[in-house]
Design a protein around this motif. Structure first.
Motif, PDB file in Angstrom:
ATOM      1  N   ALA A 100       0.816  -1.140  -0.009  1.00 50.38           N
ATOM      2  CA  ALA A 100       0.217   0.069   0.104  1.00 50.38           C
ATOM      3  C   ALA A 100       0.690   1.262   0.155  1.00 50.38           C
ATOM      4  N   VAL A 101       1.992   1.122   0.928  1.00 49.02           N
ATOM      5  CA  VAL A 101       2.812   2.338   0.850  1.00 49.02           C
ATOM      6  C   VAL A 101       3.586   2.611  -0.422  1.00 49.02           C
ATOM      7  N   LEU A 102       3.902   1.576  -0.938  1.00 45.70           N
ATOM      8  CA  LEU A 102       4.800   1.570  -2.418  1.00 45.70           C
ATOM      9  C   LEU A 102       3.809   2.219  -3.433  1.00 45.70           C
ATOM     10  N   VAL A 103       2.737   1.718  -3.578  1.00 49.18           N
ATOM     11  CA  VAL A 103       1.575   2.030  -4.442  1.00 49.18           C
ATOM     12  C   VAL A 103       1.291   3.368  -4.307  1.00 49.18           C
ATOM     13  N   GLY A 104       0.998   3.859  -3.011  1.00 50.39           N
ATOM     14  CA  GLY A 104       0.722   5.497  -2.679  1.00 50.39           C
ATOM     15  C   GLY A 104       1.854   6.276  -3.459  1.00 50.39           C
ATOM     16  N   ILE A 105       3.168   5.733  -3.061  1.00 50.78           N
ATOM     17  CA  ILE A 105       4.418   6.464  -3.540  1.00 50.78           C
ATOM     18  C   ILE A 105       4.512   6.659  -5.194  1.00 50.78           C
ATOM     19  N   ILE A 106       4.071   5.517  -5.694  1.00 48.91           N
ATOM     20  CA  ILE A 106       3.947   5.500  -7.120  1.00 48.91           C
ATOM     21  C   ILE A 106       2.922   6.266  -7.526  1.00 48.91           C
ATOM     22  N   SER A 107       1.869   6.427  -6.994  1.00 48.45           N
ATOM     23  CA  SER A 107       0.646   7.095  -7.456  1.00 48.45           C
ATOM     24  C   SER A 107       1.004   8.653  -7.362  1.00 48.45           C
ATOM     25  N   ALA A 108       1.608   9.024  -6.012  1.00 51.04           N
ATOM     26  CA  ALA A 108       1.918  10.329  -5.977  1.00 51.04           C
ATOM     27  C   ALA A 108       3.030  10.916  -6.911  1.00 51.04           C
ATOM     28  N   ILE A 109       3.886  10.251  -7.244  1.00 44.21           N
ATOM     29  CA  ILE A 109       4.837  10.501  -8.009  1.00 44.21           C
ATOM     30  C   ILE A 109       4.384  10.833  -9.525  1.00 44.21           C
ATOM     31  N   THR A 110       3.395   9.831  -9.982  1.00 43.57           N
ATOM     32  CA  THR A 110       2.790   9.799 -11.326  1.00 43.57           C
ATOM     33  C   THR A 110       1.973  11.254 -11.272  1.00 43.57           C
ATOM     34  N   VAL A 111       1.027  11.342 -10.629  1.00 45.21           N
ATOM     35  CA  VAL A 111       0.300  12.405 -10.397  1.00 45.21           C
ATOM     36  C   VAL A 111       1.075  13.636 -10.386  1.00 45.21           C
ATOM     37  N   GLY A 112       1.755  13.967  -9.575  1.00 44.76           N
ATOM     38  CA  GLY A 112       2.683  15.132  -9.405  1.00 44.76           C
ATOM     39  C   GLY A 112       3.503  15.514 -10.754  1.00 44.76           C
ATOM     40  N   GLY A 113       4.156  14.268 -11.155  1.00 46.55           N
ATOM     41  CA  GLY A 113       4.766  14.557 -12.298  1.00 46.55           C
ATOM     42  C   GLY A 113       4.121  15.094 -13.411  1.00 46.55           C
ATOM     43  N   LYS A 114       2.762  14.378 -13.631  1.00 50.82           N
ATOM     44  CA  LYS A 114       1.942  14.604 -14.758  1.00 50.82           C
ATOM     45  C   LYS A 114       1.431  16.297 -14.600  1.00 50.82           C
ATOM     46  N   ALA A 115       1.363  16.680 -13.265  1.00 53.19           N
ATOM     47  CA  ALA A 115       0.763  18.163 -13.020  1.00 53.19           C
ATOM     48  C   ALA A 115       1.790  19.001 -13.494  1.00 53.19           C
ATOM     49  N   ILE A 116       3.222  18.789 -13.197  1.00 54.65           N
ATOM     50  CA  ILE A 116       4.348  19.658 -13.599  1.00 54.65           C
ATOM     51  C   ILE A 116       4.339  19.525 -15.237  1.00 54.65           C
ATOM     52  N   GLY A 117       4.288  18.283 -15.602  1.00 55.51           N
ATOM     53  CA  GLY A 117       4.423  18.158 -17.170  1.00 55.51           C
ATOM     54  C   GLY A 117       3.355  18.848 -17.940  1.00 55.51           C
ATOM     55  N   LYS A 118       2.211  19.029 -17.618  1.00 56.99           N
ATOM     56  CA  LYS A 118       0.989  19.811 -18.179  1.00 56.99           C
ATOM     57  C   LYS A 118       1.280  21.333 -18.051  1.00 56.99           C
ATOM     58  N   SER A 119       1.833  21.694 -17.001  1.00 55.22           N
ATOM     59  CA  SER A 119       2.262  23.233 -16.925  1.00 55.22           C
ATOM     60  C   SER A 119       3.379  23.365 -17.953  1.00 55.22           C
ATOM     61  N   VAL A 120       4.324  22.627 -17.856  1.00 58.47           N
ATOM     62  CA  VAL A 120       5.322  22.853 -18.740  1.00 58.47           C
ATOM     63  C   VAL A 120       5.114  22.789 -20.390  1.00 58.47           C
ATOM     64  N   ALA A 121       4.146  21.817 -20.673  1.00 56.64           N
ATOM     65  CA  ALA A 121       3.724  21.345 -22.037  1.00 56.64           C
ATOM     66  C   ALA A 121       3.090  22.658 -22.417  1.00 56.64           C
ATOM     67  N   ILE A 122       2.068  23.060 -21.565  1.00 58.82           N
ATOM     68  CA  ILE A 122       1.184  24.252 -22.060  1.00 58.82           C
ATOM     69  C   ILE A 122       2.189  25.487 -22.363  1.00 58.82           C
ATOM     70  N   ARG A 123       3.037  25.724 -21.434  1.00 55.33           N
ATOM     71  CA  ARG A 123       3.726  27.023 -21.617  1.00 55.33           C
ATOM     72  C   ARG A 123       4.824  26.852 -22.616  1.00 55.33           C
ATOM     73  N   TYR A 124       5.310  25.807 -22.920  1.00 54.70           N
ATOM     74  CA  TYR A 124       6.361  25.718 -23.737  1.00 54.70           C
ATOM     75  C   TYR A 124       5.928  24.770 -24.868  1.00 54.70           C
ATOM     76  N   ALA A 125       4.651  24.959 -25.253  1.00 60.26           N
ATOM     77  CA  ALA A 125       4.083  23.794 -26.415  1.00 60.26           C
ATOM     78  C   ALA A 125       4.918  23.636 -27.549  1.00 60.26           C
ATOM     79  N   ASN A 126       5.363  24.974 -28.181  1.00 60.58           N
ATOM     80  CA  ASN A 126       5.920  25.009 -29.544  1.00 60.58           C
ATOM     81  C   ASN A 126       7.358  24.486 -29.626  1.00 60.58           C
ATOM     82  N   GLU A 127       8.070  25.097 -28.396  1.00 62.34           N
ATOM     83  CA  GLU A 127       9.450  24.467 -28.092  1.00 62.34           C
ATOM     84  C   GLU A 127       9.480  22.973 -28.179  1.00 62.34           C
ATOM     85  N   LEU A 128       8.509  22.408 -27.373  1.00 60.77           N
ATOM     86  CA  LEU A 128       8.638  20.743 -27.293  1.00 60.77           C
ATOM     87  C   LEU A 128       8.128  20.216 -28.563  1.00 60.77           C
ATOM     88  N   ILE A 129       7.345  20.646 -29.103  1.00 62.51           N
ATOM     89  CA  ILE A 129       6.865  19.981 -30.368  1.00 62.51           C
ATOM     90  C   ILE A 129       7.939  20.116 -31.744  1.00 62.51           C
TER      91      ILE A 129
END
Length: 207
Positions: A138-167
Motif C-alpha cells: 500500500a505504501v509503495l503503490v501510494g508513493i508511485i501514484s503520488a509521483i505519477t500524479v505530481g509529475g503529470k501536473a508539472i508536465g502539463k504546466s511545462v507542456a502548455i507554456r512551452y508547447a511550440n518548443e517541445l513539438i
C-alpha cells in the motif's frame, strides 16, 4: 461525417492492436528485469516507467496546445523539423491519443504491477511477516501514484507554456529518422493556391 467516422474507426482498431502489443512487450521486459534485480533496482525500474509515462503525457498535451502558424515560416526556410512539427500539430488528436492513452496508461498499469513485485521482493529481503506485506504494498503503490500524479501536473504546466518548443524538438527527432532511415510518420501536404486564368478581353457582341 462518414469519412470522419471511418477514419476514426480505423485509427481506433490500429491503436488498440498497438496498445495490446506494447502492453505485452513492456510487461515481459519489466518482469524479466525485476526477476533478476533486488528491490532497490526494481524500484528504479518502476520510477523509470513512471517517468516515461509522465514524459509522453507532456508531449501529448503539448501537441494539442501548440500553434501551427509559427512553423510555416520555419518550414519555408527549410528549418529541420519544422515540417514534421506541422504534421504533429495537424494530427494532434492521434498523437495525443498515442502519447497520453497508449503510453501513459500502459506505463501506469505496468508501474502498478511492478510496484507489487518490488513490494514482494522488499518483504522477502527484510524477512518481514506476511501480515506486513499488504502495508508495504500500500505504501509503495501510494508513493508511485503520488509521483505519477505530481509529475503529470508539472508536465502539463511545462507542456502548455512551452508547447511550440517541445513539438519543434520532437519534430527534429522525426526529421532525423526521416532523413537517416527514410521513415516518414507525418505526410504534410502543402496547399497550393490556384492561379486564376487571365481571360482575353473581348469587345461586346453587337447585332
Amino acid at each position: 461525417m462518414r469519412d470522419l467516422l471511418r477514419q476514426s474507426m480505423r485509427w481506433a482498431i490500429l491503436i488498440s492492436l498497438v496498445t495490446a502489443l506494447l502492453a505485452m512487450v513492456l510487461t515481459l521486459v519489466s518482469s524479466s528485469f525485476l526477476n533478476g534485480l533486488p528491490w532497490q533496482g526494481g524500484l528504479l525500474v518502476v520510477l523509470l516507467i513512471v517517468l516515461i509515462g509522465v514524459f509522453f503525457d507532456m508531449l501529448g498535451i503539448a501537441a494539442t496546445a501548440a500553434q501551427e502558424r509559427p512553423f510555416h515560416a520555419m518550414a519555408s526556410k527549410k528549418v529541420a523539423g519544422a515540417t514534421q512539427a506541422v504534421g504533429i500539430i495537424r494530427k494532434a488528436d492521434q498523437f495525443a491519443n498515442f502519447c497520453n492513452d497508449v503510453v501513459g496508461d500502459i506505463s501506469g498499469i505496468v508501474s502498478g504491477a511492478a510496484g507489487f513485485a518490488v513490494a514482494a521482493a522488499l518483504v522477502f529481503s527484510m524477512d518481514l511477516p506476511e501480515s506486513n506485506r499488504f502495508l508495504v504494498e500500500a505504501v509503495l503503490v501510494g508513493i508511485i501514484s503520488a509521483i505519477t500524479v505530481g509529475g503529470k501536473a508539472i508536465g502539463k504546466s511545462v507542456a502548455i507554456r512551452y508547447a511550440n518548443e517541445l513539438i519543434f524538438q520532437i519534430g527534429r527527432i522525426f526529421y532525423f529518422f526521416e532523413k537517416r532511415f527514410h521513415i516518414r510518420v507525418f505526410n504534410v501536404k502543402t496547399k497550393k493556391k490556384r492561379k486564376r486564368k487571365r481571360g482575353v478581353l473581348r469587345a461586346p457582341r453587337t447585332d
